[in-house]
Design a protein around this motif. Structure first.
Motif, PDB file in Angstrom:
ATOM      1  N   ALA A  73       0.789  -1.442   0.176  1.00 43.78           N
ATOM      2  CA  ALA A  73       0.053   0.185  -0.049  1.00 43.78           C
ATOM      3  C   ALA A  73       1.081   0.950  -0.040  1.00 43.78           C
ATOM      4  CB  ALA A  73      -1.010   0.094   1.445  1.00 43.78           C
ATOM      5  N   GLY A  74       2.003   1.146   0.582  1.00 45.06           N
ATOM      6  CA  GLY A  74       3.476   2.384   0.566  1.00 45.06           C
ATOM      7  C   GLY A  74       3.507   2.423  -0.438  1.00 45.06           C
ATOM      8  N   ILE A  75       4.509   1.541  -1.600  1.00 45.36           N
ATOM      9  CA  ILE A  75       5.089   1.947  -2.799  1.00 45.36           C
ATOM     10  C   ILE A  75       3.831   2.302  -3.541  1.00 45.36           C
ATOM     11  CG2 ILE A  75       5.711   0.061  -3.901  1.00 45.36           C
ATOM     12  CD1 ILE A  75       6.873  -2.038  -2.093  1.00 45.36           C
ATOM     13  N   LEU A  76       2.687   2.064  -3.229  1.00 43.92           N
ATOM     14  CA  LEU A  76       1.543   2.130  -4.048  1.00 43.92           C
ATOM     15  C   LEU A  76       1.272   3.949  -3.969  1.00 43.92           C
ATOM     16  CD1 LEU A  76      -0.499  -0.602  -4.587  1.00 43.92           C
ATOM     17  CD2 LEU A  76       1.312   0.091  -6.719  1.00 43.92           C
ATOM     18  N   THR A  77       0.528   4.309  -2.881  1.00 41.84           N
ATOM     19  CA  THR A  77       0.045   5.089  -2.480  1.00 41.84           C
ATOM     20  C   THR A  77       1.388   6.703  -2.418  1.00 41.84           C
ATOM     21  OG1 THR A  77      -1.434   4.093  -0.776  1.00 41.84           O
ATOM     22  CG2 THR A  77      -1.053   6.494  -0.638  1.00 41.84           C
ATOM     23  N   ILE A 102      -4.034  14.333 -11.588  1.00 39.43           N
ATOM     24  CA  ILE A 102      -4.402  13.881  -9.555  1.00 39.43           C
ATOM     25  C   ILE A 102      -5.544  13.404  -9.924  1.00 39.43           C
ATOM     26  CG2 ILE A 102      -4.287  13.346  -7.239  1.00 39.43           C
ATOM     27  CD1 ILE A 102      -1.750  12.162  -9.489  1.00 39.43           C
ATOM     28  N   ALA A 103      -6.719  14.866 -10.393  1.00 38.65           N
ATOM     29  CA  ALA A 103      -7.845  15.240  -9.552  1.00 38.65           C
ATOM     30  C   ALA A 103      -8.942  14.238 -10.478  1.00 38.65           C
ATOM     31  CB  ALA A 103      -8.581  16.403 -10.486  1.00 38.65           C
ATOM     32  N   LEU A 104      -8.414  13.286 -11.961  1.00 39.99           N
ATOM     33  CA  LEU A 104      -9.183  12.059 -12.408  1.00 39.99           C
ATOM     34  C   LEU A 104      -9.611  10.978 -11.422  1.00 39.99           C
ATOM     35  CD1 LEU A 104      -6.903  12.344 -16.101  1.00 39.99           C
ATOM     36  CD2 LEU A 104      -9.703  13.344 -15.255  1.00 39.99           C
ATOM     37  N   GLN A 105      -8.516  10.964 -10.224  1.00 38.75           N
ATOM     38  CA  GLN A 105      -8.650   9.963  -9.074  1.00 38.75           C
ATOM     39  C   GLN A 105     -10.139   9.835  -9.187  1.00 38.75           C
ATOM     40  OE1 GLN A 105      -8.783  10.226  -5.439  1.00 38.75           O
ATOM     41  NE2 GLN A 105      -7.027   8.834  -4.922  1.00 38.75           N
ATOM     42  N   PRO A 106     -10.863  10.639  -8.644  1.00 38.15           N
ATOM     43  CA  PRO A 106     -12.332  10.399  -8.283  1.00 38.15           C
ATOM     44  C   PRO A 106     -13.070   9.634  -8.868  1.00 38.15           C
ATOM     45  CG  PRO A 106     -11.668  12.786  -7.510  1.00 38.15           C
ATOM     46  CD  PRO A 106     -10.392  12.029  -8.432  1.00 38.15           C
ATOM     47  N   ILE A 107     -12.269   9.939 -10.161  1.00 37.35           N
ATOM     48  CA  ILE A 107     -13.856   9.364 -11.452  1.00 37.35           C
ATOM     49  C   ILE A 107     -13.080   7.639 -11.563  1.00 37.35           C
ATOM     50  CG2 ILE A 107     -14.213   8.879 -13.649  1.00 37.35           C
ATOM     51  CD1 ILE A 107     -14.144  11.775 -13.690  1.00 37.35           C
ATOM     52  N   LEU A 108     -11.711   7.520 -12.027  1.00 40.24           N
ATOM     53  CA  LEU A 108     -11.453   6.361 -11.522  1.00 40.24           C
ATOM     54  C   LEU A 108     -11.430   5.529  -9.925  1.00 40.24           C
ATOM     55  CD1 LEU A 108      -9.193   4.763 -12.950  1.00 40.24           C
ATOM     56  CD2 LEU A 108      -7.563   5.648 -11.893  1.00 40.24           C
ATOM     57  N   VAL A 109     -11.411   5.545  -8.894  1.00 35.72           N
ATOM     58  CA  VAL A 109     -11.298   5.258  -8.001  1.00 35.72           C
ATOM     59  C   VAL A 109     -12.943   4.844  -7.975  1.00 35.72           C
ATOM     60  CG1 VAL A 109     -11.779   5.445  -5.683  1.00 35.72           C
ATOM     61  CG2 VAL A 109      -9.198   6.263  -6.728  1.00 35.72           C
ATOM     62  N   THR A 155       3.128  10.987 -19.695  1.00 32.48           N
ATOM     63  CA  THR A 155       3.228   9.479 -18.538  1.00 32.48           C
ATOM     64  C   THR A 155       3.349   9.673 -17.454  1.00 32.48           C
ATOM     65  OG1 THR A 155       3.937   8.845 -20.702  1.00 32.48           O
ATOM     66  CG2 THR A 155       4.104   7.437 -19.499  1.00 32.48           C
ATOM     67  N   TRP A 156       4.798  10.188 -16.922  1.00 32.53           N
ATOM     68  CA  TRP A 156       4.974   9.545 -15.861  1.00 32.53           C
ATOM     69  C   TRP A 156       3.704  10.388 -14.254  1.00 32.53           C
ATOM     70  CZ3 TRP A 156       7.750   6.628 -13.433  1.00 32.53           C
ATOM     71  CH2 TRP A 156       8.658   6.044 -13.668  1.00 32.53           C
ATOM     72  N   SER A 157       3.048  11.341 -15.310  1.00 32.75           N
ATOM     73  CA  SER A 157       1.772  11.701 -14.208  1.00 32.75           C
ATOM     74  C   SER A 157       0.780  11.203 -14.268  1.00 32.75           C
ATOM     75  CB  SER A 157       1.085  13.079 -14.392  1.00 32.75           C
ATOM     76  OG  SER A 157       2.135  14.039 -15.449  1.00 32.75           O
ATOM     77  N   PHE A 158       0.470  10.136 -15.095  1.00 30.56           N
ATOM     78  CA  PHE A 158      -0.670   9.948 -15.454  1.00 30.56           C
ATOM     79  C   PHE A 158       0.184   7.758 -14.168  1.00 30.56           C
ATOM     80  CE2 PHE A 158      -2.294  11.438 -18.272  1.00 30.56           C
ATOM     81  CZ  PHE A 158      -4.225  11.392 -18.425  1.00 30.56           C
ATOM     82  N   VAL A 159       1.390   7.713 -14.375  1.00 28.14           N
ATOM     83  CA  VAL A 159       1.533   6.722 -13.190  1.00 28.14           C
ATOM     84  C   VAL A 159       1.423   7.013 -11.517  1.00 28.14           C
ATOM     85  CG1 VAL A 159       3.903   5.786 -12.576  1.00 28.14           C
ATOM     86  CG2 VAL A 159       3.801   6.060 -15.190  1.00 28.14           C
ATOM     87  N   ALA A 160       2.409   8.297 -11.780  1.00 28.05           N
ATOM     88  CA  ALA A 160       1.247   8.354 -10.338  1.00 28.05           C
ATOM     89  C   ALA A 160      -0.305   8.828 -10.495  1.00 28.05           C
ATOM     90  CB  ALA A 160       1.679  10.478 -10.395  1.00 28.05           C
ATOM     91  N   LEU A 161      -1.065   8.696 -10.729  1.00 27.97           N
ATOM     92  CA  LEU A 161      -2.527   8.855 -10.555  1.00 27.97           C
ATOM     93  C   LEU A 161      -3.191   7.415 -10.419  1.00 27.97           C
ATOM     94  CD1 LEU A 161      -4.958   9.171 -11.092  1.00 27.97           C
ATOM     95  CD2 LEU A 161      -5.569   9.414 -13.125  1.00 27.97           C
ATOM     96  N   PHE A 162      -2.302   6.120 -11.708  1.00 27.28           N
ATOM     97  CA  PHE A 162      -2.816   5.153 -10.909  1.00 27.28           C
ATOM     98  C   PHE A 162      -1.963   4.503  -9.758  1.00 27.28           C
ATOM     99  CE2 PHE A 162      -4.097   5.252 -15.461  1.00 27.28           C
ATOM    100  CZ  PHE A 162      -4.975   4.458 -15.526  1.00 27.28           C
ATOM    101  N   LEU A 164      -1.462   5.900  -6.897  1.00 28.30           N
ATOM    102  CA  LEU A 164      -2.086   6.309  -5.796  1.00 28.30           C
ATOM    103  C   LEU A 164      -3.350   6.322  -5.465  1.00 28.30           C
ATOM    104  CD1 LEU A 164      -2.616   8.823  -3.501  1.00 28.30           C
ATOM    105  CD2 LEU A 164      -3.562  10.197  -5.385  1.00 28.30           C
ATOM    106  N   SER A 165      -4.232   5.715  -7.087  1.00 27.16           N
ATOM    107  CA  SER A 165      -5.628   5.585  -6.845  1.00 27.16           C
ATOM    108  C   SER A 165      -5.618   3.530  -5.941  1.00 27.16           C
ATOM    109  CB  SER A 165      -6.623   5.578  -7.725  1.00 27.16           C
ATOM    110  OG  SER A 165      -6.421   6.268  -9.161  1.00 27.16           O
TER     111      SER A 165
END
Length: 299
Positions: A73-77, A102-109, A155-162, A164-165
């Motif tokens: 969980a820590g490695i991901l979040t 990162i604000a796309l996170q609510p829809i993805l989560v 691409t790295w921004s989306f890596v961060a998004l996934f 965190l989600s």
């Protein structure tokens, strides 16, 4: 009354600390290479959390499986999210644009929680998510520099998004009994280890000045310890899909802090966006008559 105040202060504290973290990252990377900054930040947070855990004599994971789940969980979040954002900013993608992605996170989560955690979803929540996303776009659209189009950075921004989600979902499912201090120590140590391979392939650069120390300790204490503790408490107490809706206000916070620290303009569109985001969150968190009835019976 105390419960209502607490429920208000937790999200407010998280929004401020997490949103401003994007700007302090941008601020810190002016004086350091990304992975060097990140490794030192994680290690400082680990040492502080470990010391607190020892002093308070808190509980630690009792099994290897529990230890493993907390680490993942820590490695991901913490780790994957931070590596993605730091590398993205080092490519020239601004903190505001990262906050938007990162604000796309609510829809993805919300979608993932509905599929994998069997959380309830309804049209009101989805309407609120869409309204919130529109508000986010209004807030940060004026900050987007169309000349910045580095595919690698985005691409790295989306890596961060996934990261965190999936990390939030993993935290909710497998780390319900995690102590904030011992669990936080494990997660920041795991994230430090994750950074090492990136650090070995980086040309390390650090300017040890006042600005660097301000950014470093703000990220280590304010974000790695403060903001994430708030997030984990909220995840433990509520549906992860509803908690994730708070991320809509993160780019709002980032825009305000960038206005105060980086002299970026605060436009009318930001105020309109903030109002739109708040309307979206009210949709998501508004309880139906059925939910109010069930809660009153439960008490």
């Amino acid at each position: 009354m105390n419960i209502n105040i607490k429920d208000f202060l937790l999200p407010l504290g998280f929004i401020f600390l997490y949103g401003s973290g994007f700007i302090f990252t941008q601020y810190g990377l002016e004086n350091s290479s990304p992975m060097a900054f990140l490794a030192i930040r994680f290690f400082i947070a680990f040492c502080i959390l470990l010391l607190i855990a020892i002093i308070l004599k808190v509980s630690w994971p009792k099994t290897k499986e529990e230890f493993f789940h907390i680490s993942v969980a820590g490695i991901l979040t913490v780790g994957t999210f931070s590596v993605g954002v730091f590398i993205s900013i080092s490519y020239g993608i601004s903190g505001s644009i990262n906050a938007l992605i990162i604000a796309l996170q609510p829809i993805l989560v919300s979608f993932l929680a509905f599929k994998f955690l069997n959380e309830k979803s309804n049209s009101r929540i989805w309407i609120g998510l869409v309204i919130g996303f529109v508000g986010v776009n209004i807030v940060v659209i004026s900050n987007i520099d169309t000349s910045i189009g580095a595919i690698a950075g985005i691409t790295w921004s989306f890596v961060a998004l996934f990261g965190l989600s999936f990390g939030n979902l993993y935290q909710k499912k497998y780390c319900k009994d995690m102590n904030l201090f011992s669990g936080g120590a494990i997660q920041t140590l795991s994230s430090t280890i994750l950074v090492v391979p990136f650090l070995l392939n980086e040309e390390i650069r650090i300017t040890w000045n006042f600005e660097f120390f301000i950014a470093l300790f703000y990220m280590a204490i304010g974000v790695s310890i403060g903001a994430l503790s708030f997030l984990y408490v909220m995840i433990e107490k509520g549906d992860v899909s509803k908690v994730s809706s708070i991320f809509y206000l993160v780019p709002v916070s980032a825009s305000i802090v960038s206005f105060l620290l980086l002299d970026e303009p605060f436009k009318l569109s930001i105020l309109i966006g903030i109002i739109t985001v708040l309307i979206g969150i009210l949709f998501i968190h508004k309880k139906t008559k059925k939910e109010k009835y069930e809660n009153s019976n439960f008490r």
